[in-house]
Design an enzyme around this catalytic site. Structure first.
Site, PDB file in Angstrom:
ATOM      1  N   HIS A 135       0.922  -1.034   0.091  1.00  4.30           N
ATOM      2  CA  HIS A 135      -0.111   0.034  -0.044  1.00  4.30           C
ATOM      3  C   HIS A 135       0.820   1.350   0.140  1.00  4.30           C
ATOM      4  O   HIS A 135       1.536   1.381   0.885  1.00  4.30           O
ATOM      5  CB  HIS A 135      -0.842   0.051   1.143  1.00  4.30           C
ATOM      6  CG  HIS A 135      -1.562   1.410   1.246  1.00  4.30           C
ATOM      7  ND1 HIS A 135      -2.448   1.701   0.446  1.00  4.30           N
ATOM      8  CD2 HIS A 135      -1.653   2.445   2.185  1.00  4.30           C
ATOM      9  CE1 HIS A 135      -3.056   3.067   0.799  1.00  4.30           C
ATOM     10  NE2 HIS A 135      -2.510   3.237   1.755  1.00  4.30           N
ATOM     11  N   HIS A 159     -16.742   4.140   9.395  1.00  2.15           N
ATOM     12  CA  HIS A 159     -17.601   3.647   8.303  1.00  2.15           C
ATOM     13  C   HIS A 159     -17.434   1.949   8.220  1.00  2.15           C
ATOM     14  O   HIS A 159     -16.286   1.879   8.253  1.00  2.15           O
ATOM     15  CB  HIS A 159     -17.046   4.307   7.229  1.00  2.15           C
ATOM     16  CG  HIS A 159     -17.735   5.739   7.046  1.00  2.15           C
ATOM     17  ND1 HIS A 159     -19.135   5.986   7.097  1.00  2.15           N
ATOM     18  CD2 HIS A 159     -16.937   6.622   6.999  1.00  2.15           C
ATOM     19  CE1 HIS A 159     -18.929   7.443   7.005  1.00  2.15           C
ATOM     20  NE2 HIS A 159     -18.080   7.777   7.090  1.00  2.15           N
ATOM     21  N   ARG A 234      -9.038  22.565  20.442  1.00  2.00           N
ATOM     22  CA  ARG A 234      -7.593  22.874  20.901  1.00  2.00           C
ATOM     23  C   ARG A 234      -7.691  22.498  22.357  1.00  2.00           C
ATOM     24  O   ARG A 234      -8.111  23.197  23.392  1.00  2.00           O
ATOM     25  CB  ARG A 234      -7.477  24.439  20.908  1.00  2.00           C
ATOM     26  CG  ARG A 234      -5.899  24.698  20.401  1.00  2.00           C
ATOM     27  CD  ARG A 234      -5.294  24.773  21.873  1.00  2.00           C
ATOM     28  NE  ARG A 234      -3.969  24.955  21.707  1.00  2.00           N
ATOM     29  CZ  ARG A 234      -2.907  24.129  21.904  1.00  2.00           C
ATOM     30  NH1 ARG A 234      -3.077  22.827  22.217  1.00  2.00           N
ATOM     31  NH2 ARG A 234      -1.564  24.325  21.868  1.00  2.00           N
ATOM     32  N   CYS A 281      -8.130  30.870  17.876  1.00  2.00           N
ATOM     33  CA  CYS A 281      -6.862  30.358  18.562  1.00  2.00           C
ATOM     34  C   CYS A 281      -5.862  31.410  18.184  1.00  2.00           C
ATOM     35  O   CYS A 281      -6.005  31.875  16.944  1.00  2.00           O
ATOM     36  CB  CYS A 281      -6.380  29.024  18.192  1.00  2.00           C
ATOM     37  SG  CYS A 281      -5.092  28.525  19.103  1.00  2.00           S
ATOM     38  N   TYR A 419       1.307  32.543  24.415  1.00  2.00           N
ATOM     39  CA  TYR A 419       0.413  33.406  23.859  1.00  2.00           C
ATOM     40  C   TYR A 419       0.584  35.039  24.137  1.00  2.00           C
ATOM     41  O   TYR A 419       0.016  35.766  24.764  1.00  2.00           O
ATOM     42  CB  TYR A 419      -1.004  33.104  24.567  1.00  2.00           C
ATOM     43  CG  TYR A 419      -1.444  31.746  24.428  1.00  2.00           C
ATOM     44  CD1 TYR A 419      -1.830  31.496  22.791  1.00  2.00           C
ATOM     45  CD2 TYR A 419      -1.393  30.611  25.043  1.00  2.00           C
ATOM     46  CE1 TYR A 419      -2.123  30.160  22.588  1.00  2.00           C
ATOM     47  CE2 TYR A 419      -1.959  29.635  24.724  1.00  2.00           C
ATOM     48  CZ  TYR A 419      -2.249  29.144  23.600  1.00  2.00           C
ATOM     49  OH  TYR A 419      -2.769  27.848  23.127  1.00  2.00           O
TER      50      TYR A 419
HETATM   51  N1  MTE Z   1      -8.999  24.006  30.315  1.00  2.00           N
HETATM   52  C1  MTE Z   1      -8.705  24.398  29.268  1.00  2.00           C
HETATM   53  N2  MTE Z   1      -9.243  25.377  28.438  1.00  2.00           N
HETATM   54  C2  MTE Z   1      -8.626  26.014  27.505  1.00  2.00           C
HETATM   55  C3  MTE Z   1      -7.688  25.139  26.633  1.00  2.00           C
HETATM   56  C4  MTE Z   1      -7.253  24.127  27.475  1.00  2.00           C
HETATM   57  O1  MTE Z   1      -6.195  23.132  26.845  1.00  2.00           O
HETATM   58  N3  MTE Z   1      -7.542  23.659  28.658  1.00  2.00           N
HETATM   59  N4  MTE Z   1      -7.447  25.491  25.529  1.00  2.00           N
HETATM   60  C5  MTE Z   1      -7.363  27.113  25.182  1.00  2.00           C
HETATM   61  C6  MTE Z   1      -7.270  27.454  23.788  1.00  2.00           C
HETATM   62  S1  MTE Z   1      -5.660  27.774  23.538  1.00  2.00           S
HETATM   63  C7  MTE Z   1      -8.164  27.671  23.168  1.00  2.00           C
HETATM   64  S2  MTE Z   1      -7.750  28.239  21.194  1.00  2.00           S
HETATM   65  C8  MTE Z   1      -9.454  27.442  23.202  1.00  2.00           C
HETATM   66  C9  MTE Z   1     -10.188  26.376  22.176  1.00  2.00           C
HETATM   67  O2  MTE Z   1     -11.517  25.920  22.550  1.00  2.00           O
HETATM   68  P1  MTE Z   1     -12.296  24.875  21.669  1.00  2.00           P
HETATM   69  O3  MTE Z   1     -11.547  23.806  21.801  1.00  2.00           O
HETATM   70  O4  MTE Z   1     -13.502  24.977  22.322  1.00  2.00           O
HETATM   71  O5  MTE Z   1     -12.351  25.420  20.299  1.00  2.00           O
HETATM   72  O6  MTE Z   1      -9.630  26.699  24.359  1.00  2.00           O
HETATM   73  C10 MTE Z   1      -8.603  27.235  25.422  1.00  2.00           C
HETATM   74  N5  MTE Z   1      -9.641  26.877  26.979  1.00  2.00           N
HETATM   75 MO    MO Z   2      -5.332  28.527  21.331  1.00  4.11          MO
END
Ligand code: MTE
Ligand code: MO
Length: 579
Positions: A135, A159, A234, A281, A419
């Protein structure tokens, strides 16, 4: 037609594959070809090296599709299955007797083409060497080699699981010893990610553990509100499983002492407030920064952004109930959030927001318990998450366990040492995370979701339709999106859509509270003289903030805040008449 549709939709998912398969017309075509040419057997890409017995190509392709999560090949298998069905029942997996017993140790020795590729499934041992060798792209299956298929199965088998089980039965060579079967169970449960929820296979996965994935761009603009299954995910840590019956939210740091609220309290003691808000994000579109110079972080495409409706108690109301008074603002500058997700050392995810945002009536910060009209899904923070509209995703803490009103920002790694934005001249030797503020409100952003980069358009078409999204942080409304088909020489204004049904100004949110994105679209005359189209978009928000035209000047070592004009190149295919 149904088959074609299926083939196309299957062609989209490639969960194990970090390169994303944007379904450009070219790729789609390619997938169709794969599907329709499968009847001919022996595809050109197959390596016909000598192996004792021959299996029909369709078996291999179907299994590959499952193991590698490659939709196109799975589709290949499925289509052919109909033509020549065999009477191999799933029961054979368990019942084939008289096969040798192998220990896990022996199985684990078989992790390469040279030594053979073995896997286990439900106590059976399978030699899939031939399958992998034949494959193309089979290397991915090597991830499962020497071990259990189950974890992969759980992730990719959506599926026709029965059908693939039949295929697998052809490769059975033995049984796994009973002791090792028991051990496998133990290993499974010691994997902190083992209880992560199932995800939709259409998502492009950037990382499996923790789970990070984004939807295919063209799905994103198919609906104003992103269905939760397609909403980007995320996670920094394993998804915690919180019992809603015993869930407690602690609110600390206020003169009233500690306030503890159950889920029921949140739902009944405070008015339910609903907003539509886009979450993005900080790393959205990071892959474009990577093209300039390598950055550290998940290689997000343009879809680490999604839009949902959120309902819950206002954070403001909860803080007031916990004893917030105007004089608190004299010393308290931040509201910290702590998640219930933990790493192995017990450290939880955390972040904070400025107190003004938290307490303001216009801030609309929610302790949300519903997403798109349902309980928040596990991946998105069940049972309660902070929704801080207009503010970077990272502060929207999921699985919220604790709120602390404080003079200080959150001490969490993600608030202090991640961040944050830096100069293009700052590198990992010189970076001082203390020198930059934590990202809160995000800058103006827009991107093109259709056509995909690399797509092909016939020269004979009259018009070309371009679609995308645009959003800005801090509640600043997107007021205009400009689109160019010639790399930015000439521009046209796109039509904006600001809600599910409504269009135009009547659906405008209150000033300063535009939390949700605008989808935009333009159908423009096709420029017949063009050899190629370079489609560009750029948005403007209510403060007349605009996007930078290129990536280089905003490049930063973490690849955050990537919001340059988005560009896609589209090939122009000559007409038969003209050629
Ligand atoms: N407790 C918790 N909150 C979190 C995170 C996490 O890893 N743990 N990730 C943050 C980040 S970096 C992002 S961009 C968003 C993503 O939210 P979603 O997964 O609902 O899209 O959640 C935020 N809140
Ligand atoms: Mo994020």
């Amino acid at each position: 037609m149904l088959l074609l549709r299926r083939c196309l939709s299957l062609a989209r998912f490639s969960p194990l594959n970090s390169q994303r398969h944007q379904v450009s017309p070219t790729v789609a075509l390619c997938a169709v070809r794969l599907c329709s040419s499968s009847g001919g057997g022996g595809g050109g890409g197959e390596d016909q090296r000598s192996y004792q017995h021959t299996h029909r190509p369709r078996w291999r392709h179907a299994l590959a599709g499952l193991l590698a999560g490659s939709g196109a090949v799975l589709a290949y298998g499925l289509h052919n299955h109909k033509a020549e069905q065999e009477d191999i029942s799933v029961q054979n997996l368990k019942k084939r007797s008289g096969l040798p017993i192998y220990s896990q140790e022996e199985v684990t020795k078989h992790r390469s083409l040279e030594n053979g590729v073995w896997v286990t499934y439900k106590g059976g041992v399978y030699d899939i060497t031939e399958f992998v060798a034949m494959h193309p792209g089979g290397e991915k299956i090597l991830l499962a080699a020497g071990g259990a298929l189950e974890p992969f199965w759980a992730l990719y088998a959506v599926h026709n699981q029965e059908h693939v089980l039949e295929i697998l039965s052809e490769y059975k060579v033995g049984e796994l010893s009973v002791e090792d079967q028991k051990k496998q169970q133990a290993i499974k449960s010691s994997d902190p990610y083992a209880s992560d929820p199932e995800r939709h296979p259409v998502l492009h996965v950037n990382s499996l553990k923790p789970f990070n994935a984004e939807p295919p761009p063209e799905i994103l603009t198919d609906s104003y509100v992103t269905p939760s299954a397609f909403f980007f995910k995320r996670n920094h840590l394993p998804v915690p499983h919180v019992d809603p019956a015993t869930y407690q939210l602690r609110v600390e740091g206020l003169p009233g002492g500690v306030l503890t609220l159950s889920l029921e309290d949140l739902k009944t003691r405070f008015p339910k407030h609903t907003i539509t808000a886009t979450l993005q994000c900080a790393g959205n579109r990071r892959s474009e920064m990577n093209k300039v110079k390598q950055v550290k972080g998940l290689n997000w495409g343009i879809a680490a952004i999604s839009n949902a409706t959120w309902s819950g108690a206002r954070l403001r109301d909860v803080l007031l109930a916990a004893g917030y008074r105007p004089d608190v603002a004299q010393w308290a500058h931040h509201v910290q959030f702590e998640g219930l997700d933990k790493d192995v050392t017990g450290t939880t995810y955390g972040a904070s927001i400025p107190i003004n945002k938290a307490i303001s009536e216009e801030g609309d910060v929610l302790l949300a318990y519903e997403m798109n009209g349902e309980d928040i899904p596990l991946d998105h923070g069940f049972p309660v998450r902070a929704v801080v509209p207009g503010v970077v995703g990272a502060r929207n803490v999921k699985w919220l366990g604790k709120i602390v009103v404080s003079a200080e920002e959150s001490s969490s790694h993600w608030q202090q040492n991640d961040y944050k934005g830096f100069s293009p001249g700052t590198d990992w030797d010189t970076v001082d995370f203390k020198s930059a503020p934590a990202i809160q409100e995000l800058p103006i952003q827009s991107a093109i979701t259709t056509p995909a980069d690399g797509a092909t358009i016939d020269r004979s078409v009259e018009t070309v339709t371009v679609k995308g999204y645009a959003w800005s942080g801090g509640g600043r409304e997107v007021v205009r999106v400009d689109v160019s088909l010639d790399g930015g020489k000439t521009w046209q204004v796109a039509q904006l859509r600001g809600s599910e049904e409504g269009q135009g100004p009547e659906s405008s949110p209150p000033p300063g509270r535009a939390w949700a994105w605008k989808l935009w679209e333009i159908t423009a005359p096709f420029p017949h003289e063009a050899e190629e189209l370079e489609i560009v978009c750029k948005a403007v928000d209510s403060s007349y903030n605009a996007q930078p035209d290129t990536v280089s000047p905003i490049w930063n070592l973490r690849g955050v805040l990537s919001n340059a004009w988005h560009r896609v190149k589209v090939k122009v295919r000559e007409d038969e008449r003209e050629a």
